[in-house]
Design an enzyme around this catalytic site. Sequence first.
Site, PDB file in Angstrom:
ATOM      1  CB  VAL A  82       6.706  -9.448 -19.857  1.00  0.00           C
ATOM      2  CG1 VAL A  82       5.806 -10.867 -20.273  1.00  0.00           C
ATOM      3  CG2 VAL A  82       6.121  -8.267 -20.598  1.00  0.00           C
ATOM      4  CE  LYS A  83       6.449 -14.041 -11.494  1.00  0.00           C
ATOM      5  NZ  LYS A  83       5.680 -13.745 -10.370  1.00  0.00           N
ATOM      6  CB  VAL A  84       6.958 -15.854 -19.730  1.00  0.00           C
ATOM      7  CG1 VAL A  84       6.861 -14.764 -20.660  1.00  0.00           C
ATOM      8  CG2 VAL A  84       8.562 -16.382 -19.958  1.00  0.00           C
TER       9      VAL A  84
END
Length: 218
Positions: A82-84
Amino acid sequence: MKFFVDTAEVSEIRTLAEAGLVDGVTTNPSLIAKSGRKMAEVIAEICAITPGPVSAEVTATDFETMLAEGRYLRGIAGNVAVKVPLTEAGLRTCRALANEGTPVNVTLCFSAAQALLAAKAGAAFISPFVGRLDDISTDGMGLIADIVQIYRNYPHLKTEVLVASVRHPMHLVQAAKLGAHVATLPPAVIRQLLKHPLTDSGLSAFLADWKKTGQSIL
Ligand code: E4P
């Protein structure tokens, strides 16, 4: 050094994966928009091509929704990272997802201080954007050198330096010399890496000489 491919174009990833050049994939909302496809479908297809981490980026900006989006994206496949974004809510989300065993790629990093915060928040990857720094007359590769050095000073930090916003082959060569763990490369840059005029002229000469023999291998 691991090579990730920075694209949401499935056919490009498949071709490069056949040559063993894909250790993972990164996408972002702009790349998904460029593909013109539904995000969940694209991410599922990419995850089936490569066992490596496939970064899928949240698009909310508040913690609760980011966390829900992150859990949804992780549910698409077991190899989703997951990219944040590197915001306070992003780092809270990073810590929460990391505690659940989800690898998190913290993106839009433009300073060594930000990279240190991401590592403390449990990021699996930090994505410093070298090209965008170069664009504003700031030394992008200097930032990679700083982050690599800082992380090496604290071996308990397990965050990998994922060099992003790569624009040309020298970015990759310099990042490798500095010991960055990963570079994410647009397919066009991977093809630029292949090219050398002496390879082309050498191959032409071999083929011309081979033709004179009148032979064929098969
Ligand atoms: C990758 O994770 C980044 O989103 C990407 O490398 C950004 O590249 P750009 O600066 O060329 O858009």
